[in-house]
Design a protein around this motif. Sequence first.
Motif, PDB file in Angstrom:
ATOM      1  N   ALA A 221       0.842  -1.136  -0.091  1.00 21.60           N
ATOM      2  CA  ALA A 221      -0.091   0.213   0.017  1.00 21.60           C
ATOM      3  C   ALA A 221       0.800   1.059  -0.043  1.00 21.60           C
ATOM      4  CB  ALA A 221      -0.815  -0.084   1.283  1.00 21.60           C
ATOM      5  N   ARG A 222       2.230   1.131   0.331  1.00 21.78           N
ATOM      6  CA  ARG A 222       3.220   2.318   0.258  1.00 21.78           C
ATOM      7  C   ARG A 222       4.395   2.028  -0.262  1.00 21.78           C
ATOM      8  NH1 ARG A 222       1.109   6.161   3.980  1.00 21.78           N
ATOM      9  NH2 ARG A 222      -0.800   5.457   5.020  1.00 21.78           N
ATOM     10  N   PRO A 223       4.300   2.245  -1.288  1.00 19.24           N
ATOM     11  CA  PRO A 223       5.674   1.654  -2.428  1.00 19.24           C
ATOM     12  C   PRO A 223       6.542   2.940  -2.135  1.00 19.24           C
ATOM     13  CG  PRO A 223       3.830   2.476  -3.923  1.00 19.24           C
ATOM     14  CD  PRO A 223       3.119   2.450  -2.320  1.00 19.24           C
ATOM     15  N   PRO A 224       7.664   2.620  -2.158  1.00 20.02           N
ATOM     16  CA  PRO A 224       8.765   3.724  -1.942  1.00 20.02           C
ATOM     17  C   PRO A 224       8.579   5.036  -2.928  1.00 20.02           C
ATOM     18  CG  PRO A 224       9.918   1.530  -2.427  1.00 20.02           C
ATOM     19  CD  PRO A 224       8.369   1.385  -2.480  1.00 20.02           C
ATOM     20  N   VAL A 225       8.660   6.095  -2.445  1.00 19.31           N
ATOM     21  CA  VAL A 225       8.548   7.289  -3.014  1.00 19.31           C
ATOM     22  C   VAL A 225       9.814   8.256  -3.270  1.00 19.31           C
ATOM     23  CG1 VAL A 225       6.313   7.535  -1.900  1.00 19.31           C
ATOM     24  CG2 VAL A 225       8.197   8.245  -0.770  1.00 19.31           C
ATOM     25  N   PHE A 226      10.889   7.401  -3.261  1.00 23.03           N
ATOM     26  CA  PHE A 226      12.109   8.119  -3.363  1.00 23.03           C
ATOM     27  C   PHE A 226      12.389   8.753  -4.793  1.00 23.03           C
ATOM     28  CE2 PHE A 226      13.193   4.849  -0.284  1.00 23.03           C
ATOM     29  CZ  PHE A 226      13.589   5.961   0.651  1.00 23.03           C
ATOM     30  N   CYS A 227      13.027   9.927  -5.188  1.00 26.17           N
ATOM     31  CA  CYS A 227      13.575  10.373  -6.302  1.00 26.17           C
ATOM     32  C   CYS A 227      13.991   9.249  -7.474  1.00 26.17           C
ATOM     33  CB  CYS A 227      14.627  11.300  -6.465  1.00 26.17           C
ATOM     34  SG  CYS A 227      14.446  12.693  -5.201  1.00 26.17           S
ATOM     35  N   PRO A 228      13.651   9.477  -8.608  1.00 29.06           N
ATOM     36  CA  PRO A 228      14.033   8.561  -9.571  1.00 29.06           C
ATOM     37  C   PRO A 228      15.709   8.289  -9.500  1.00 29.06           C
ATOM     38  CG  PRO A 228      12.501   9.744 -10.725  1.00 29.06           C
ATOM     39  CD  PRO A 228      12.875  10.488  -9.260  1.00 29.06           C
TER      40      PRO A 228
ATOM     41  N   ASP B 168      15.063   7.454  11.704  1.00 29.39           N
ATOM     42  CA  ASP B 168      14.938   8.813  12.199  1.00 29.39           C
ATOM     43  C   ASP B 168      14.542   9.897  11.238  1.00 29.39           C
ATOM     44  OD1 ASP B 168      17.508   9.364  11.197  1.00 29.39           O
ATOM     45  OD2 ASP B 168      18.383   8.672  13.379  1.00 29.39           O
ATOM     46  N   ILE B 169      15.234  10.914  11.009  1.00 33.20           N
ATOM     47  CA  ILE B 169      14.932  12.108  10.154  1.00 33.20           C
ATOM     48  C   ILE B 169      15.638  12.109   8.815  1.00 33.20           C
ATOM     49  CG2 ILE B 169      14.744  14.543   9.675  1.00 33.20           C
ATOM     50  CD1 ILE B 169      12.711  13.229  11.819  1.00 33.20           C
ATOM     51  N   GLY B 170      15.232  12.276   7.717  1.00 34.06           N
ATOM     52  CA  GLY B 170      15.652  12.483   6.370  1.00 34.06           C
ATOM     53  C   GLY B 170      15.082  11.369   5.572  1.00 34.06           C
ATOM     54  N   CYS B 171      15.790  11.312   4.443  1.00 37.22           N
ATOM     55  CA  CYS B 171      14.999  10.197   3.570  1.00 37.22           C
ATOM     56  C   CYS B 171      15.238   8.886   3.790  1.00 37.22           C
ATOM     57  CB  CYS B 171      15.788  10.422   2.145  1.00 37.22           C
ATOM     58  SG  CYS B 171      15.405  12.003   1.254  1.00 37.22           S
ATOM     59  N   SER B 172      16.285   8.701   4.668  1.00 26.71           N
ATOM     60  CA  SER B 172      16.531   7.140   5.191  1.00 26.71           C
ATOM     61  C   SER B 172      15.342   7.110   6.207  1.00 26.71           C
ATOM     62  CB  SER B 172      17.749   7.141   6.053  1.00 26.71           C
ATOM     63  OG  SER B 172      17.930   8.082   6.963  1.00 26.71           O
ATOM     64  N   GLY B 173      14.518   8.295   6.761  1.00 29.17           N
ATOM     65  CA  GLY B 173      13.810   7.866   7.982  1.00 29.17           C
ATOM     66  C   GLY B 173      12.358   7.450   7.207  1.00 29.17           C
ATOM     67  N   LEU B 174      12.521   7.397   5.754  1.00 26.05           N
ATOM     68  CA  LEU B 174      11.097   7.013   5.252  1.00 26.05           C
ATOM     69  C   LEU B 174      10.959   5.393   5.210  1.00 26.05           C
ATOM     70  CD1 LEU B 174      11.266   9.382   2.281  1.00 26.05           C
ATOM     71  CD2 LEU B 174       9.625   9.553   4.237  1.00 26.05           C
ATOM     72  N   PHE B 175      11.962   4.950   5.584  1.00 23.25           N
ATOM     73  CA  PHE B 175      12.192   3.199   5.341  1.00 23.25           C
ATOM     74  C   PHE B 175      11.226   2.583   6.089  1.00 23.25           C
ATOM     75  CE2 PHE B 175      15.868   1.084   3.215  1.00 23.25           C
ATOM     76  CZ  PHE B 175      16.428   2.291   2.432  1.00 23.25           C
TER      77      PHE B 175
ATOM     78  N   LEU C  99       9.533   2.106  14.372  1.00 23.11           N
ATOM     79  CA  LEU C  99       9.415   3.026  15.327  1.00 23.11           C
ATOM     80  C   LEU C  99      10.135   4.107  14.829  1.00 23.11           C
ATOM     81  CD1 LEU C  99      10.623   2.617  19.114  1.00 23.11           C
ATOM     82  CD2 LEU C  99      10.045   4.847  18.064  1.00 23.11           C
ATOM     83  N   HIS C 100       9.635   5.341  14.573  1.00 21.75           N
ATOM     84  CA  HIS C 100      10.413   6.422  13.647  1.00 21.75           C
ATOM     85  C   HIS C 100      10.307   7.613  14.616  1.00 21.75           C
ATOM     86  CE1 HIS C 100      10.773   9.360  10.547  1.00 21.75           C
ATOM     87  NE2 HIS C 100      10.027  10.020  11.061  1.00 21.75           N
ATOM     88  N   GLY C 101      11.614   8.144  14.668  1.00 20.63           N
ATOM     89  CA  GLY C 101      11.820   9.243  15.647  1.00 20.63           C
ATOM     90  C   GLY C 101      12.436  10.317  15.394  1.00 20.63           C
ATOM     91  N   LEU C 102      13.350  11.118  16.332  1.00 23.30           N
ATOM     92  CA  LEU C 102      13.887  11.996  15.985  1.00 23.30           C
ATOM     93  C   LEU C 102      15.355  11.861  15.438  1.00 23.30           C
ATOM     94  CD1 LEU C 102      12.153  13.274  18.907  1.00 23.30           C
ATOM     95  CD2 LEU C 102      12.512  15.048  17.655  1.00 23.30           C
ATOM     96  N   HIS C 103      15.840  13.038  14.649  1.00 22.04           N
ATOM     97  CA  HIS C 103      17.024  13.010  14.079  1.00 22.04           C
ATOM     98  C   HIS C 103      18.290  12.572  14.923  1.00 22.04           C
ATOM     99  CE1 HIS C 103      19.690  15.361  10.771  1.00 22.04           C
ATOM    100  NE2 HIS C 103      19.457  13.842  10.617  1.00 22.04           N
ATOM    101  N   GLY C 104      18.847  11.381  14.082  1.00 22.78           N
ATOM    102  CA  GLY C 104      20.225  11.051  15.003  1.00 22.78           C
ATOM    103  C   GLY C 104      19.840  10.014  15.901  1.00 22.78           C
ATOM    104  N   ARG C 105      18.655   9.855  16.504  1.00 24.06           N
ATOM    105  CA  ARG C 105      18.385   9.209  17.822  1.00 24.06           C
ATOM    106  C   ARG C 105      17.943   7.740  17.596  1.00 24.06           C
ATOM    107  NH1 ARG C 105      21.226  13.115  19.164  1.00 24.06           N
ATOM    108  NH2 ARG C 105      20.192  15.156  19.438  1.00 24.06           N
TER     109      ARG C 105
ATOM    110  N   THR D 154      17.759   2.422  10.332  1.00 23.57           N
ATOM    111  CA  THR D 154      18.392   3.002   9.189  1.00 23.57           C
ATOM    112  C   THR D 154      18.633   4.391   9.483  1.00 23.57           C
ATOM    113  OG1 THR D 154      16.077   3.584   8.499  1.00 23.57           O
ATOM    114  CG2 THR D 154      17.044   1.534   7.448  1.00 23.57           C
ATOM    115  N   MET D 155      19.734   4.952   9.255  1.00 25.46           N
ATOM    116  CA  MET D 155      20.062   6.229   9.522  1.00 25.46           C
ATOM    117  C   MET D 155      20.957   6.990   8.228  1.00 25.46           C
ATOM    118  SD  MET D 155      21.861   6.150  13.178  1.00 25.46           S
ATOM    119  CE  MET D 155      22.377   7.646  13.395  1.00 25.46           C
TER     120      MET D 155
END
Lengths: 373, 431
Positions: free
Chosen positions: B8-15, B45-52, B61-67, B87-88
């Motif tokens: 239901a949620r395929p990856p949304v990264f840039c081509p 956490d945060i950033g494009c790796s945080g979409l994983f 469990l998705h949280g704050l940047h670097g944590r 993933t970070m």
Amino acid sequence: MALSFIEGNEAIGRGAIAAGCRFFAGYPITPATTILNTMLTLLPPLGGICLQAEDEIASIGACLGASMAGLKVMTATSGPGISLYSEHISFAAGSEIPIVIVDVQRLGPSTGSATRGADGDICFLRWGNSGGMPVIVLAPENVADCFTLTMHAFNLAEKFRCPVFIASNKEIGMTRQSVDPDALAKPDIIRRTPPPADKPFLPFQIDEGQRVPGFLPIGADIPVRQTSSTHGTNGYITTDPQEISLILDRLKNKLEAAVTEFSFYELLGAGQSETLLIVYGVTARAARAVYRELKSSGRPISLLILKTLWPIPAAVIRRAARGVKRVVAVEMNLGQYVWEIKRILADQQVDFYGQMDGRLISPQKIQETIING
Amino acid sequence: MVSLLNNARPPVFCPGCSHERITHTLDKAFQNMGLSGDRVVMVSDIGCSGLFDTFFNTHALHGLHGRALTYAAGVKLARPDLKVVVTMGDGGQGIGGAHLLAACRRNLDLTLLVLNNFNFGMTGGQYSATTPPDALVGSAFLNQLERPLDICRVAQSAGAAYVTRCSAYRKDLAAEIQRAIEFEGFSVLDIWGVCPGRYTKKNRLTPKTIDDVLAGMPPMEGSVAENFRLEYGRHYRQLSGKLKPAPEPPRIEAEFQPPDQQRRELILLGSAGQRIITAGEILCLAGLTAGLNTTQKNEYNITVMRGPSISELILSPQEIDYTGIERPDVIVALAPEGVDRRRQIFGQVDGNTFILKAADVEVPACKARIHEVDLISQGIKKPDWALASVGVLAKFGRIINTEMLAAALKIRFKGKTLENSLELVEKVEIG
């Protein structure tokens, strides 16, 4: 009657264990370190985890992970550590992760004085999270309160899925006191509610008659999502304004509308006086001495000791102030909670005495403030 | 072999983003391991790796940047049976550097995938901890001023027992991820990839150039033999499993009559090394043996072996509320450091205050009654001065008496220490 001789910090640790805490992570900081020491003594033999983390951010972060895995968790620090907790306090508030956070306050600002007491974090605890969602703050005045309010704090964290603070003070945490262990109030234990078994699980779905979502731990039979992002009931990010406001309004209301269920306080001499003294924390001990002294004089006072500070128990404050000519608020800071009292009692005279010099506020100072007003 | 990808949620990264490739590769590793979604926790956490975490039907469990590593530690300690994959990005690795070091040193069984694409893709291509100084990035010239971090060498020197540096385009990446997940301990994969949305718009970086650069670096490939040791959680359970439950604090029954029925306040003024705090505790315990309520407030410098040591004690048949002491009944003055710190108290006392002082300690002129004890000539060593003074007070019957003190010592001490302390308070002369 047999007495034990323990400090406030040890009582918090023992209260946490009695409430079912099985995970503690902390970072050493005076005057909260002896909570870490206590947990390190008590938890591992029970099969619990006590982690000395690399910093305060990691301490509370590990607690959030363990709480999401289903354990009752606690962390403890002082003002400088609360500053570092901030990003994870808003995570816990916004994503409804139960956690008990102890702030053994020391004199600020900043690193301030490690071994001097103060109540300088009282508004910081309420407002020191991005987004400004409400939290619960309980303030003990002595060793017995440290034990019992910590048990209540766990119950409230479980019941409302939110961060619950114990606003202690160096003067309570590191002061040893005789206490009768058999006389300590021990509330019944509350555990977080699981979701109904007959419906598909959504991590932030509210069932009829409920104020918080049913909890499934990470590691349950079906995948559980948790996120710090603005989320819908399914735990995925959402941009739908209606969905967002439904959840955020609920986060506010679930605590603010329920405060009468957990308004802990003591009111002495109600209706017998023209002056009401309002205090919390260790200052309540000096206020009790003043209350007793003036009771036998010609100018008795009423005394309201608040033990729930946030959300503000406005009904308790209004009831206590009904009919009095003057309210005196005393705090171990330069004036914080008094502004809430002034807001609630807008039509009444509210005077203030505050002190921030590392010393306890003496009964004499309180009495002078009352008499000279 | 069932895919754990969330249809239901395929990856949304840039081509062309290597993150998408890693998403599928990670799924392949999960499939090869036969893992079901309820056995896996994705922590991000945060950033494009945080979409994983959103692309997988696993616990998340998705949280704050670097944590991310901090949450992962809590989850894994609570549930050692789960596979925890973190993933970070290189950004999260920079801001969460302390957590990476701690994870390496701790060796908790987590798998960290650093999706290293050399910039902050999500916020505009700013330089990160791994950006080369000659790259063109969204931070003007600032990256020219700093040296990029070698994540693998840092991880290795911090104690990680499994460290791999590789390309996102590596053919056997799924097998390598599987090896890392199956490794019992902390494993780090520094996975180099491209960020077509930002970084490679101005910098030439391709699967080929990544391979070329990696080929020119010392290999980092999995096990680091010198860092092998027991996994943290297993070790913790081994050590804690041997511990006996901690005892409850002693409960003290009232068995004696106190010398009087008044609230009494006492201050011990000494210096580090005189065991002031212990003596204060014993005095309070003595109070408890006569059913008195007690409080003890201490003050000492953070350099615990130097400077003043002060203990403020209250013993009272009534409940004790305020614990401050303005006009003590007794002051015990055993060192100039303590006397100096509380100099003002001597101006507040009157003839009702009794001062017990060591012969070589001066106290400010005041109205109190002063009694001097020569502890040096009695051959009592400094660490015993405070307890000896409590012994003197007991012999005088001030606040406590000798039977209360002996009972308190029996509560606090055992064996030789008990014998010595009983002898000390017995033999001390009141001067």
